[in-house]
Motif scaffolding. Structure first.
Motif, short mmCIF file in Angstrom:
data_model
loop_
_atom_site.label_atom_id
_atom_site.label_comp_id
_atom_site.label_asym_id
_atom_site.label_seq_id
_atom_site.Cartn_x
_atom_site.Cartn_y
_atom_site.Cartn_z
N GLU A 6 0.60 -0.86 0.18
CA GLU A 6 -0.20 0.01 0.03
C GLU A 6 1.46 1.44 0.15
OE1 GLU A 6 -3.22 1.69 2.94
OE2 GLU A 6 -1.39 0.92 3.68
N LEU A 7 1.04 1.84 -0.71
CA LEU A 7 1.72 3.23 -1.30
C LEU A 7 1.02 4.78 -0.94
CD1 LEU A 7 4.07 4.36 -1.34
CD2 LEU A 7 3.28 5.02 -3.85
N LEU A 8 1.28 5.00 -0.01
CA LEU A 8 0.67 6.61 0.91
C LEU A 8 2.00 7.63 0.29
CD1 LEU A 8 -1.08 5.57 4.32
CD2 LEU A 8 -1.90 5.38 2.06
N VAL A 9 1.63 7.82 -0.37
CA VAL A 9 2.44 9.37 -0.94
C VAL A 9 1.61 11.54 -0.16
CG1 VAL A 9 3.54 10.74 -2.65
CG2 VAL A 9 2.94 8.89 -3.54
N ILE A 55 3.66 13.93 -9.25
CA ILE A 55 3.34 13.02 -8.58
C ILE A 55 1.35 12.51 -9.06
CG2 ILE A 55 2.37 12.50 -6.47
CD1 ILE A 55 4.14 14.22 -5.19
N GLU A 56 1.20 13.33 -9.40
CA GLU A 56 -0.11 14.08 -9.86
C GLU A 56 -0.54 12.68 -11.01
OE1 GLU A 56 -4.16 13.00 -10.01
OE2 GLU A 56 -3.11 14.14 -8.84
N ARG A 57 0.75 12.25 -12.00
CA ARG A 57 0.79 11.98 -13.44
C ARG A 57 1.23 10.44 -13.06
NH1 ARG A 57 4.13 16.15 -15.36
NH2 ARG A 57 5.58 15.20 -14.64
N LEU A 58 2.32 10.18 -11.73
CA LEU A 58 2.24 8.73 -11.87
C LEU A 58 1.01 8.58 -11.23
CD1 LEU A 58 6.52 9.21 -9.80
CD2 LEU A 58 5.53 7.76 -12.21
N ARG A 59 0.40 9.26 -10.29
CA ARG A 59 -0.76 8.61 -9.07
C ARG A 59 -2.04 8.23 -10.55
NH1 ARG A 59 -5.54 9.05 -8.52
NH2 ARG A 59 -5.76 11.13 -9.70
N GLU A 60 -2.05 8.88 -11.69
CA GLU A 60 -2.78 8.33 -12.66
C GLU A 60 -2.51 7.07 -13.14
OE1 GLU A 60 -3.25 11.66 -15.65
OE2 GLU A 60 -4.07 12.88 -14.10
N GLN A 61 -1.12 6.73 -13.30
CA GLN A 61 -0.42 6.16 -14.36
C GLN A 61 -0.75 4.72 -12.88
OE1 GLN A 61 3.07 6.28 -15.84
NE2 GLN A 61 3.31 3.70 -16.74
N TYR A 62 -0.45 4.57 -11.52
CA TYR A 62 -0.77 3.40 -11.53
C TYR A 62 -1.29 3.02 -9.65
CZ TYR A 62 3.93 3.38 -12.79
OH TYR A 62 5.44 2.77 -14.10
N GLY A 63 -1.92 4.34 -9.64
CA GLY A 63 -3.58 4.32 -8.80
C GLY A 63 -3.09 4.77 -7.32
N ASP A 86 -2.82 5.94 -3.20
CA ASP A 86 -3.56 7.08 -2.39
C ASP A 86 -2.22 8.56 -2.45
OD1 ASP A 86 -3.79 8.14 0.45
OD2 ASP A 86 -5.20 7.45 -0.11
N PHE A 87 -2.66 10.12 -2.84
CA PHE A 87 -1.92 10.73 -2.62
C PHE A 87 -2.95 11.90 -2.47
CE2 PHE A 87 -0.62 14.50 -6.04
CZ PHE A 87 0.39 14.68 -4.68
N ARG A 88 -1.86 12.28 -1.00
CA ARG A 88 -3.04 13.29 -0.48
C ARG A 88 -2.18 14.53 -0.81
NH1 ARG A 88 -6.07 10.93 4.43
NH2 ARG A 88 -7.02 9.19 2.96
N VAL A 89 -2.43 16.10 -0.92
CA VAL A 89 -1.40 16.95 -0.74
C VAL A 89 -2.18 17.89 0.39
CG1 VAL A 89 -0.52 19.20 -1.83
CG2 VAL A 89 -1.43 17.37 -3.10
N GLN A 90 -1.17 18.85 1.24
CA GLN A 90 -1.53 19.44 2.37
C GLN A 90 -0.78 20.69 1.75
OE1 GLN A 90 -1.02 16.32 5.23
NE2 GLN A 90 1.31 17.23 5.65
N LEU A 119 3.90 11.87 9.06
CA LEU A 119 4.17 10.60 9.67
C LEU A 119 3.24 9.95 10.35
CD1 LEU A 119 8.57 9.66 8.93
CD2 LEU A 119 6.46 9.19 7.81
N ASN A 120 2.73 10.50 11.06
CA ASN A 120 1.68 10.06 12.51
C ASN A 120 0.43 9.93 12.02
OD1 ASN A 120 3.36 9.59 14.24
ND2 ASN A 120 3.40 11.67 14.98
N ASP A 121 0.38 10.76 10.82
CA ASP A 121 -0.88 10.92 9.97
C ASP A 121 -1.18 9.71 9.35
OD1 ASP A 121 -1.99 12.60 11.65
OD2 ASP A 121 -1.52 14.50 10.15
N ALA A 122 -0.36 9.18 8.46
CA ALA A 122 -0.34 8.40 7.36
C ALA A 122 0.14 7.08 7.90
CB ALA A 122 1.14 8.34 6.52
N VAL A 123 -0.05 7.08 10.01
CA VAL A 123 0.90 5.91 9.79
C VAL A 123 -0.96 4.90 10.19
CG1 VAL A 123 0.79 4.38 12.15
CG2 VAL A 123 3.39 5.52 10.47
N ALA A 124 -1.74 6.63 10.81
CA ALA A 124 -3.04 6.47 11.69
C ALA A 124 -4.21 5.49 10.51
CB ALA A 124 -3.40 7.46 12.28
#
Length: 295
Positions: free
Chosen positions: A37-40, A53-61, A63-67, A76-81
């Motif tokens: 599971e890849l979280l970016v 990153i968005e170009r790669l997300r469209e290709q590989y699907g 999880d990508f979030r911008v903050q 890291l803590n938010d992603a681990v949760a």
């Protein structure tokens, strides 16, 4: 996911690493281990990272979030949760995984519940991806198991950050990463080994660490402050003062002919009774060596 094939969550917190982020992500999605599971998370980059990153997300699907910028430990803590994996691999957005890295670590950690972190060796690459062929000492370190004293006393070679694979259970048991100390590696290793787990480092290269001008390790005051604050959380250890002043002497030596004003600040924190060979060598550099001009 079966017990034989656990899900591994890889977390990439990206910040202004546009030139490197694509190679980093590709090295994860091209792992030989299939259950990842890849979280970016883009942590407020001001360069073109999000577009890349968005170009790669469209290709590989993945999880990508911008903050907005929150800093690495908060991210890291938010992603681990919200991760689903039982194994967690935080990974620098400028580094590169070798193709079988995750598969080798998962296989090793099976049936070893006492191992809270599995790591390995690294090879160094430059900003263009070229190898530092002369730097073989990081490639060729033999297998080692570290307990708390090994980490705190630096009795064995540290596990390199780009190779750390955590048991989620161990991370949660120690309360995750400390948001007050942004240089996260040393403290989380101390916390997890202090809780009774081991760090096992495989004697093979698992990742490439990229050296470039924006590495956080280049910011010496930031690094020194983070490490001293990490040590201070374990000041009840009988060797705390020795460990603290030995580290200060090492950093004093490193800075003595690079940043003399900061070197003098470090020297003031080392009681004379704790001076060692590095302290004296640092004094010689401070007063007699030509000032090193850093690029």
């Amino acid at each position: 996911m079966t017990a034989q094939q656990p899900l591994v969550t890889v977390i990439i917190a990206s910040y202004n690493h546009g030139p490197y982020i694509e190679q980093c992500i590709l090295s994860v999605v091209q792992q030989t281990y299939p259950h990842i599971e890849l979280l970016v998370i883009d942590d407020g980059s001001s360069d073109d990272s999000v577009l890349r990153i968005e170009r790669l997300r469209e290709q590989y699907g993945f999880d990508f979030r911008v903050q907005k910028n929150q800093g690495l430990t908060h991210t890291l803590n938010d992603a681990v949760a919200r991760s689903k994996g039982s194994l967690i691999a935080p990974f620098g957005s400028d580094d590169v995984m070798l193709p079988e890295r995750i598969a080798k670590q998962v296989a090793y950690m099976q049936d070893k519940p006492e191992v809270g972190i599995c790591a390995g060796n690294i090879e160094l690459i430059d900003s263009q991806g070229g190898l530092y062929s002369e730097d073989r000492q990081r490639r060729d370190i033999a297998f080692r198991r570290l307990d708390f004293d090994d980490v705190f006393m630096e009795r064995k070679s540290y596990p390199p950050a780009p190779t750390l694979l955590f048991r989620k259970q161990a991370l949660e048991q120690v309360g995750g990463f400390d948001p007050e100390i942004r240089l996260e590696d040393l403290l989380i290793e101390l916390k997890i080994t202090h809780a009774g787990y081991y760090i096992d480092c495989l004697g093979e290269v698992l990742a490439q660490y990229r050296k470039h001008g924006a590495n956080s390790s280049k910011n010496t005051p930031f690094m020194v402050d983070s490490i001293l604050r990490s040590y201070a959380l374990f000041k009840e250890h009988p060797q705390y003062e020795f460990v603290r002043t030995r580290f200060l002497s090492s950093m004093f030596l490193k800075c003595a002919n690079r940043d003399r004003s900061y070197a003098r600040q470090l020297l003031k924190q080392i009681p004379f009774r704790h001076w060692n060979k590095k302290t004296w060598r640092g004094l010689a550099r401070l007063y007699f060596a030509p000032l090193e001009r850093r690029s």
